[in-house]
Design an enzyme around this catalytic site. Structure first.
Site, PDB file in Angstrom:
ATOM      1  N   GLY A  25       0.894  -1.012   0.155  1.00  0.00           N
ATOM      2  CA  GLY A  25      -0.032  -0.006  -0.040  1.00  0.00           C
ATOM      3  C   GLY A  25       0.891   1.271   0.028  1.00  0.00           C
ATOM      4  O   GLY A  25       1.899   1.344   0.642  1.00  0.00           O
TER       5      GLY A  25
ATOM      6  N   ASP B  28       7.569   4.824  -3.590  1.00  0.00           N
ATOM      7  CA  ASP B  28       7.186   5.135  -2.234  1.00  0.00           C
ATOM      8  C   ASP B  28       8.389   5.245  -1.433  1.00  0.00           C
ATOM      9  O   ASP B  28       8.281   6.087  -0.426  1.00  0.00           O
ATOM     10  CB  ASP B  28       6.198   3.841  -1.632  1.00  0.00           C
ATOM     11  CG  ASP B  28       5.059   3.694  -2.497  1.00  0.00           C
ATOM     12  OD1 ASP B  28       4.512   4.464  -3.080  1.00  0.00           O
ATOM     13  OD2 ASP B  28       4.552   2.506  -2.417  1.00  0.00           O
TER      14      ASP B  28
ATOM     15  N   GLY C 180       9.886  -7.204  -2.650  1.00  0.00           N
ATOM     16  CA  GLY C 180       8.697  -6.678  -1.836  1.00  0.00           C
ATOM     17  C   GLY C 180       8.629  -4.973  -1.874  1.00  0.00           C
ATOM     18  O   GLY C 180       9.499  -4.524  -2.367  1.00  0.00           O
TER      19      GLY C 180
HETATM   20  O1  RIB Z   1       3.719   1.515  -5.004  1.00  0.00           O
HETATM   21  C1  RIB Z   1       3.825  -0.018  -4.561  1.00  0.00           C
HETATM   22  C2  RIB Z   1       2.372  -0.352  -3.951  1.00  0.00           C
HETATM   23  O2  RIB Z   1       1.261  -0.068  -4.971  1.00  0.00           O
HETATM   24  C3  RIB Z   1       2.303  -1.844  -3.614  1.00  0.00           C
HETATM   25  O3  RIB Z   1       2.823  -2.082  -2.282  1.00  0.00           O
HETATM   26  C4  RIB Z   1       0.668  -2.162  -3.812  1.00  0.00           C
HETATM   27  O4  RIB Z   1      -0.032  -2.351  -2.627  1.00  0.00           O
HETATM   28  C5  RIB Z   1      -0.021  -0.894  -4.374  1.00  0.00           C
HETATM   29  O5  RIB Z   1      -0.517   0.165  -3.606  1.00  0.00           O
END
Ligand code: RIB
Length: 304
Positions: A40, A254, A289
């Site tokens: 996420g 992220d 991951g």
């Molecule tokens: O940016 C990667 C994320 O996008 C993954 O972890 C997945 O859950 C989606 O939200």
């Protein structure tokens, strides 16, 4: 909660299939492995910040299900403050991810579930008072993010919007953001034109000028292995990509967002923070991951 960074956003259980190559339409290929990871975009960003030694609060929703329990346990182990996370009658969010080993690229389909019910009221006034930086993405309702960004203005929070995945993004939410972080594909969608050929500063600025922004707003475009472009006060800085052996690129964007926020909080210089985050994101693609691949401070500091 008294963290200086608050992440308002999504949390998913990532169901990941690794296969050597990408199947053609209608083709079946034999995969190499299947793994589950905490993911996420919001939760990944919070883990990236926490692993860099900066206290962080995550605000989101999970279901009353086994995935919800596992996701919250994982965030607790990462020392992320989850006191504002709520349970929902909807199932926890899930992401179906294919990673192709020959290219290390991925494809992701997200089922939002509980993420679609995240509410800006989950963020208390006390949280906004302590938060110097507020981060959001677009896997939770953009209307709620807009309300939160508006509310947070009087508390002087620096509001970072990661425009991923780019959907339901209103001009008014963009207007409420101090910094927009987008990838190349999102830039193409938002500007209405795909920058082609060599991604020089001139080419990128031409695309960015198609997005109506005020002079006080900054933009960062992540360019994968080509690096990062920072556009601040109408000045563009192109930061080259770093040479690493990629294993899984899931969550690298992220990682960039989280690391940038952590470093910006410490030093207040966007270009320096982007150099640091570029290193962190490069390290993250060397591991499998999403949250699981976020580097620790020592690894980033000692990298190259
Ligand atoms: O940016 C990667 C994320 O996008 C993954 O972890 C997945 O859950 C989606 O939200």
């Amino acid at each position: 909660m008294s963290s200086e960074i608050t992440v308002f956003g999504s949390i998913n259980m990532d169901l990941v299939v690794y296969s050597a190559k990408e199947p053609q339409k209608g083709e079946t290929v034999i995969g190499s492995s299947f793994e589950t990871f905490q993911g996420g975009k919001g939760a990944n960003q919070a883990v990236a910040i926490s692993r860099l030694g900066v206290p962080v609060s995550f605000v989101g929703k999970v279901g009353n299900d086994v995935f919800g329990n596992e996701l919250l346990d994982a965030l607790k182990k990462e020392a992320v403050d989850i006191s504002a996370v709520q349970r929902s009658s909807e199932d926890s969010g899930t992401a179906f991810i294919n990673v192709f080993e020959e290219t290390s690229q991925n494809q992701i389909i997200v089922i939002l579930g509980a993420n679609a019910l995240v509410n800006s009221d989950q963020v208390t006034e006390e949280t906004l008072i302590s938060s110097k930086i507020l981060i959001a993405q677009l896997e939770t309702p953009s209307g709620e993010t807009e309300k939160l960004f508006k509310r947070s203005k009087k508390f002087d929070c620096y509001r970072i919007l990661n425009t991923a995945p780019v959907h339901n993004l209103s001009n008014s939410l963009m207007d409420e953001s101090d910094l927009l972080i987008m990838n190349e594909t999102e830039l193409a969608t938002l500007s209405g034109e795909s920058p082609s050929g060599q991604l020089t500063s001139t080419v990128l600025i031409k695309s960015l000028e198609k997005i109506a922004l005020t002079s006080s707003q900054s933009v960062i475009v992540t360019l994968g292995s080509q690096g990062v472009f920072v556009y601040e006060n109408k000045i563009g800085t192109l930061i080259p990509g770093l040479d690493v052996l990629p294993v899984d690129t899931t969550g690298s964007g992220d990682c960039f967002v989280g690391a940038l926020a952590a470093q910006y909080l410490a030093h207040g210089n966007l270009v320096d923070a982007a150099y640091f985050a570029n290193k962190a994101a490069a390290l993250s693609v060397t591991k499998k991951g999403a949250s699981a691949s976020m580097p620790f401070l020592e690894e980033v500091v000692n990298f190259i």
